[in-house]
Design a protein around this motif. Structure first.
Motif: not given
Length: 664
Positions: A391-402, A362-374
């Motif tokens: 695409i994921v985002w977090d405060e630093d790289r270790p957290r983004a990898l998690a 599910a998309p959230s502040r930390h997770v983004r989905i760009d897709s052209g299909v369902v």
């Protein structure tokens, strides 16, 4: 600002542009091929128009058809997305000549970057660092040999016109130069119609770092910092992130300034990417400018908080750059991977077919989905098999990898095969975790990222347990709706008069068959696997999670199941199994399958090399089909005589279709 634009593309980028335009109150026009009549970008746009057949050259590469739709609908601008006509200077000129804005750089800027040799000379003259080498027009073998000896080894021979890894050779000695030169020139001539090459010093263990730039029509140009794309397979990017864990603040500033110099050198307007190769010593060298928006632009958006598509639209409408260089923020860390319909264990063979299951986080502040299909859409043979960008985002790289590991664990694709398991191994590999990966690492160590030879028994047992619980739940629901809900005969829990019964379960794991014998019910089982009995106790499956004591140890798994598949994930590894029924349908002829030559995926037959009555040998090519921009040779499974051929050149065939048979 424009009131109506046309998107000359498809897939996730078309959907992305439509959503941004809608946010700005701009109406959108989509174009589509016959293969995309029901695609998501067609459904999202305010209006959509057919432009031709399924092949790109019959539709999305038809600039004339796209322009005709733009004129007919009153579109004031055309967004080319990426791919297809996005870097076609003639199309950009034709759009401008028609009085329509092209949302991208001018044709003149594109032409300056169209030749690697010309671009390199131009950048060197502008003071942008370039790899030492030779870009001259004199292509005599003796001169090229002398220039190579002067540059020194190792060096790279590159086709001057082209890309995609074709027409490239690494040469490590003077003695090997001539043979590699001839091979490179032949490949370049076949792929691009021109055999001109350039020579460059080869940078060992390089990093690939690109700088996002933007220019406007008022002479402004800035950069939006960098993305690192060093995780590559055969020169194709696999993972992109920002900021680069390799760059120091000082090196970032120097590379950003060089990228802006490059943009000014070609009078660049709109979005572009300046790509650099970076040595272990921090030396960086210009590679090329991609004169369009990049597939990986979301990572820049996530760390800057900017909408790059909105910037594109505003700049194409004549506005100045929205921000100055010192106003560009950088916060946190973002990573992108691409989910493809492909089979990494079969050489990354592209796949196609209906997405029977498509579950994404599910998309959230930390997770983004760009897709052209369902779910329910089809990945066709005619275009790139990308399903979604994660695409994921977090405060630093270790957290983004998690975050990325968790997001990948939440992904499930059934129908065509996918690269999800490959990506999960990638983001846990020390070369990625420790930020030490270079552009050649994946090609040198690909076996480290492919499926393990052995599957952990606990995963198989978890899959079997999930299947048993699903069966029992379904049986209870059916019994409750029956005439005698209390009857023990109505519940499929293994109960028999006077004793406990057993159930056989069979799954397909790729081409391998897994058979189990299960005793027990209601979350307590004894399951026999490969002759060994395992105890499963206290099994519960709810909200997509299975918990159970397996041989005395409590384990927790993500788990899902339907009539055709079971998926379990232990947090580090996934196992996706097809049920026995699916396994049997895959080969309905049983042992007779060795007499049949089937299409591995939908495609178009381009060559038939044998006729009925011909003797064929095991491994000999009988037919060739074209799918996903590549040719696949279909070979005889054994020695024999060809009984029939059921396809001819030009025919479109479905996956698993029998194209030829051998006499039995």
């Amino acid at each position: 600002m424009f009131s109506k634009i046309l998107i000359a593309n498809r897939g996730e980028i078309a959907c992305r542009v439509i959503r941004t335009a809608r946010k700005l109150g701009i109406r959108t026009v989509a174009v589509y091929s016959d293969a995309d009549a029901d695609a998501q970008h067609v459904r999202l746009a305010d209006e959509a128009h057919r432009i031709g057949g399924p092949r790109p050259q019959d539709s999305y590469l038809r600039g004339d058809a796209i322009l005709e739709v733009a004129k007919r609908t009153g579109a004031q601008a055309i967004h080319p997305g990426y791919g297809f006509l996005s870097e076609n200077a003639d199309f950009a000129d034709a759009v401008q000549a028609a009085g329509i804005a092209f949302i991208g750089p001018s044709g003149a800027s594109m032409r300056k970057m169209g030749s690697k040799a010309g671009a390199k000379d131009l950048m060197a003259a502008a003071g942008v660092p370039v790899v030492p080498g030779f870009t001259g027009e004199d292509q005599s073998p003796d001169l090229l040999q002398r220039e190579a000896d002067t540059i020194g080894y190792p060096l790279m021979i590159k086709a001057a016109h082209g890309g995609g890894g074709k027409g490239m050779r690494i040469v490590r000695s003077a003695e090997a130069f001539a043979a590699n030169l001839q091979s490179c020139q032949r490949e370049a001539a076949n792929a691009f119609g021109r055999d001109r090459v350039l020579l460059e010093r080869y940078i060992e263990h390089p990093r690939h770092i690109e700088i996002q730039v933007f220019g406007d029509s008022h002479g402004g140009a800035i950069h939006l910092n960098e993305r690192e794309c060093s995780a590559q397979r055969r020169y194709q990017k696999v993972l992109e992130e920002s900021p680069s864990p390799f760059l120091t603040p000082e090196l970032r500033a120097r590379m950003g300034a060089a990228a802006v110099q490059a943009a000014h050198a070609i009078d660049y307007a709109n979005a572009g990417t300046v790509e650099f190769i970076v040595g272990a010593d921090g030396g960086f060298y210009f590679m090329e400018i991609n004169t369009r928006l990049q597939v990986e632009h979301p990572v820049t958006e996530e760390v800057t908080g900017l909408d790059l598509v909105e910037w594109q639209l505003r700049i194409a409408a004549g506005e100045k750059l929205p921000l100055a260089q010192e106003q560009i923020a950088q916060r946190g860390h973002a990573i992108e991977v691409r989910l493809y319909a492909e089979d990494p264990d079969a050489g990354f063979l592209p796949g196609s077919g209906t997405l029977q299951t498509l579950r994404l986080p599910a998309p959230s502040r930390h997770v983004r989905i760009d897709s052209g299909v369902v779910e329910g859409d089809t990945v066709t043979i005619f275009y790139d098999p990308m399903i979604a960008k994660l695409i994921v985002w977090d405060e630093d790289r270790p957290r983004a990898l998690a975050r990325l590991r968790d997001a990948l664990a939440d992904c499930e694709i059934a129908g065509p095969k996918s690269n999800i398991a490959f990506l999960e191994r990638l983001v846990r590999h020390p070369a990625v975790v420790d930020a030490g990966i270079d552009t050649g690492y994946l090609d040198r160590h690909l076996d480290e990222f492919l499926a393990p030879a052995e599957t952990e028994a606990a995963l198989v047992l978890a899959a079997a347990t999930t299947r048993l619980l699903v069966q029992e739940r379904g049986a209870r629901a059916a019994a409750a709706a029956g005439s005698d809900p209390a009857s023990p005969w109505a519940v499929a829990d293994g109960w028999r008069l006077g004793h406990g019964g057993s159930r056989r379960l069979a799954f397909a794991n790729g081409d391998a068959r897994i058979e189990l014998l299960a005793h027990g019910h209601d979350g307590g089982y004894r399951i026999e696997l490969d002759g060994v009995a395992h105890a499963v106790a206290g099994a519960r499956w709810a909200d997509g999670e299975l918990s159970a004591r397996i041989d005395g140890t409590m384990r927790r798994f993500r788990a899902s199941a339907d009539a055709a598949h079971v998926l379990v994930h232990d947090g580090g590894q996934r196992l996706s199994l097809a049920t026995a029924e699916v396994y049997r349908r895959k080969d309905p002829a049983g042992g007779a399958a060795e007499h049949r030559i089937r299409a591995p995926m939908p495609g178009r037959v381009v060559l038939v090399q044998a006729r009925p009555g011909d003797a064929v040998h095991a491994g000999g090519v009988v037919l060739v089909i074209e799918a996903m921009k590549m040719e696949l040779a279909l070979k005889a499974p054994r020695d024999g005589v060809l009984a029939e051929v059921r396809a001819q050149p030009g025919d479109f065939v479905e996956a698993d279709a029998v194209l030829a048979t051998l006499e039995q």
